[in-house]
Design an enzyme around this catalytic site. Structure first.
Site, PDB file in Angstrom:
ATOM      1  N   THR B  64       0.862  -1.178   0.000  1.00 48.49           N
ATOM      2  CA  THR B  64       0.000   0.000   0.000  1.00 48.49           C
ATOM      3  C   THR B  64       0.900   1.231   0.000  1.00 48.49           C
ATOM      4  O   THR B  64       1.466   1.608   1.028  1.00 48.49           O
ATOM      5  CB  THR B  64      -0.945  -0.018   1.216  1.00 48.49           C
ATOM      6  OG1 THR B  64      -1.698  -1.237   1.196  1.00 48.49           O
ATOM      7  CG2 THR B  64      -1.917   1.158   1.162  1.00 48.49           C
ATOM      8  N   ASP B 175      -2.973   1.465  -2.746  1.00 53.52           N
ATOM      9  CA  ASP B 175      -2.578   2.872  -2.848  1.00 53.52           C
ATOM     10  C   ASP B 175      -3.301   3.718  -1.821  1.00 53.52           C
ATOM     11  O   ASP B 175      -4.384   3.354  -1.350  1.00 53.52           O
ATOM     12  CB  ASP B 175      -2.954   3.414  -4.222  1.00 53.52           C
ATOM     13  CG  ASP B 175      -4.468   3.532  -4.343  1.00 53.52           C
ATOM     14  OD1 ASP B 175      -5.118   2.487  -4.542  1.00 53.52           O
ATOM     15  OD2 ASP B 175      -5.015   4.640  -4.159  1.00 53.52           O
ATOM     16  N   GLY B 318      -9.764   1.564  -2.905  1.00 53.77           N
ATOM     17  CA  GLY B 318      -8.315   1.479  -3.053  1.00 53.77           C
ATOM     18  C   GLY B 318      -7.681   0.809  -1.851  1.00 53.77           C
ATOM     19  O   GLY B 318      -8.291  -0.077  -1.242  1.00 53.77           O
ATOM     20  N   GLU B 319      -6.456   1.190  -1.529  1.00 51.98           N
ATOM     21  CA  GLU B 319      -5.671   0.657  -0.405  1.00 51.98           C
ATOM     22  C   GLU B 319      -5.170  -0.763  -0.668  1.00 51.98           C
ATOM     23  O   GLU B 319      -4.307  -1.259   0.042  1.00 51.98           O
ATOM     24  CB  GLU B 319      -6.465   0.643   0.918  1.00 51.98           C
ATOM     25  CG  GLU B 319      -6.984   1.985   1.379  1.00 51.98           C
ATOM     26  CD  GLU B 319      -7.775   1.901   2.691  1.00 51.98           C
ATOM     27  OE1 GLU B 319      -7.884   0.805   3.275  1.00 51.98           O
ATOM     28  OE2 GLU B 319      -8.284   2.952   3.123  1.00 51.98           O
ATOM     29  N   GLY B 320      -5.759  -1.433  -1.656  1.00 51.90           N
ATOM     30  CA  GLY B 320      -5.484  -2.843  -1.898  1.00 51.90           C
ATOM     31  C   GLY B 320      -6.647  -3.727  -1.474  1.00 51.90           C
ATOM     32  O   GLY B 320      -6.554  -4.954  -1.521  1.00 51.90           O
TER      33      GLY B 320
END
Lengths: 362, 362
Positions: B64, B175, B318-320
């Site tokens: 991340t 991200d 997001g973030e994964g």
């Protein structure tokens, strides 16, 4: 005209208060509101079903019910009829896809013989709930008597009650029965206004001729059993359904009556879900559609049920495989709702929260 | 015209022999051939990437990567810029969605600061890979210099090499960066012929005015940086991209170079995947698209990459998070391929196998 048979089951409505609480917490978690999409919806649905924001999900049981179908002798499947019993043995030895995926997901597989056309030996993992040795062919008349259909439903309910007594948080449906996509298509057509050409698919993988034979078999079954179908859902189930489908109707109804979330597998489980909904409309609130299978009419069926599938993986295996694959999503829904930090806890400033909440899309 | 910058990376082709072996075993397992749908495809792809029928999946790491964006000051996000750093702290405390979902999936979260515009304190879980304090606004000129873009890519590669040294089977991208859907949309438009109106979406949830500002910002960025974009993918990345996007390009390239499957998260990771593919076309073979996000251009981007997403859950976080949610499907693919019984083992008779195999759809 005869009065439709009723099934004595009481299914409570969803817990609206618990749903409001879950939705309110979702909006305080450290993420843009709505950004976890269907996981958020799922967390709210599960709260409504169970009355809890953190429903337990540890005891997960796949009910893989098996039975044979008279219509299988009419060239509607790529596999011969004795594969049903062979696959039951495969389940008991732990070598089938459902065993592998259930082990991965930490789920137990309960195999129920609702009507396999073979004398299966006793086995600690096999529940003998046999109502009869397979159905009669639906193209010639009713698959089973109304009494047999009711018995199969009751056997499914009894099976569920036993599992609840030993611990059961989440119910997953599954099936095995050579010929059962034909019976399921007939049930779906009988109980909706859908046409066989839009519902009958290739099942385990019949060729074009086989597909035509399946369509023809369903048309004939609907015609031959027309009067019975017109009476009600249990009658339609007895006319053109199957014993494992009826067992699943019982599993679904009893699960909903006990406020247990029911993860519906594919086409065959979907036919059972449709019957359950028509018997007790409140049952639908406890259903989670795990996936949309490749079988032709499954999408239309799910729309009819008002269910949106979580997964679309081109599965067409049954056994409960799609249901088990959806389990991590249920778990993710509950864990994010309960374990994520709120904006307050994370120290995101008031101003920042306001900036985000003033946006109409947050 | 200037020659495009190159990145010195060698990515091996997929192992065709391993793929053939996996496909052959799939056809012997106790299920109709093809009935596990995308799980079967996935098992074959994973064999091609790793050269193994039973690739290890135990060491799973979500990368991340975080950075700030100059364009965030121009009203393109529902959140203010300092939320990037606040969310990094949230990751380090374990309270974000990616932490919760990674714990569930048994994955480690590695947080990399590629360019957060704050002096973050040292923390055992935080990798300081900062190239600069946020990008310049892409509407005024290049986001960063070409050298900075190359450095961010190299930092991502270095991060991956370190993790491989300590054990890494599967790579997941993630991200964090307020404004990064704007930068990603600009990268995608710059490197495809897609129009901003078909690519720019609401990100964390901007309203209609915000959406118009985002579209305008992307159009302006493409115009202002036109000459740089025309040179090549690394130049386009430096012109309109972001530092975390560049870091992810490095992660993806190095993962592919080491034959590790890369599970691509959503829109921002997808922009990085596009850049990686244009730098080294073989990289695409190692990518698994975890999900299709709700962000407008993501579907078109995935089609451009030739990737079909495994999940569609209306995620846009997001973030994964989407990548981690897909992990059980990878595991299911490998487990079914390796642990299911074959027809021979299950004692399904020759005759029955033949009956099934004679069907053209099996």
């Amino acid at each position: 005209m005869a009065r439709p048979a009723t099934i004595d089951v009481v299914i409570p409505p969803l817990d609206e208060g618990a749903m409001r609480h879950a939705a309110a917490r979702q909006s305080r978690l450290t993420k843009p509101a709505g950004s976890l999409g269907r996981l958020e919806e799922l967390s709210i649905s599960l709260a409504g079903m169970t009355g809890r924001q953190d429903p337990p999900l540890a005891d997960r049981v796949v009910f893989t019910l098996a039975a044979d179908h008279g219509v299988a002798k009419e060239g509607v499947s790529a596999y011969p009829r004795d594969v049903t019993a062979q696959m039951v043995f495969n389940f008991l030895r732990g070598g089938a896809a459902i065993n592998v995926l259930a082990r991965q997901a930490g789920a137990r597989v309960v195999v129920g013989d609702l009507g396999v056309d073979a004398d299966l030996p006793e086995h600690p993992e096999l529940r003998s709930l046999k109502v009869r040795h397979g159905t009669a062919s639906i193209t010639q008349g009713p698959a089973m008597s109304l009494e047999e259909a009711r018995q199969a439903i009751e056997n499914g309910r009894q099976l569920l009650r036993e599992e609840i007594a030993t611990g059961l948080d989440v119910v997953l449906t599954g099936d095995m029965g050579i010929g059962n996509t034909t019976a399921s298509a007939a049930v779906i057509c009988a109980l909706t206004q859908l046409d066989p050409k839009d519902v009958v698919g290739r099942g385990t993988g019949v060729d074009d001729d086989g597909l035509e034979r399946k369509r023809e078999a369903v048309r004939k079954a609907l015609e031959v059993n027309r009067d019975l179908i017109a009476i009600g859902p249990v009658e339609a189930l007895s006319a053109v359904g199957g014993l494992e489908i009826a067992g699943l109707v019982g599993v679904i109804l009893e699960a909903a009556a006990n406020r247990r979330p029911v993860v519906i597998d594919g086409f065959i489980s979907g036919a059972a879900a449709l019957v359950a909904t028509l018997i007790a409309p409140n049952a639908t609130g406890y259903m989670i559609a795990s996936h949309r299978s490749q079988e032709l009419g499954h999408g239309a069926l799910l729309r009819r049920l008002g269910l949106r599938p979580l997964l679309e993986l081109d599965l067409r295996l049954g056994e409960g495989t799609g249901a088990v694959l959806a389990l991590p999503l249920l778990e993710g829904a509950v864990r994010t709702l309960n374990d994520m930090a709120t904006f307050d806890e994370a120290g995101v400033s008031e101003r920042d929260q306001e900036a985000a909440h003033n946006s109409p899309h947050n």
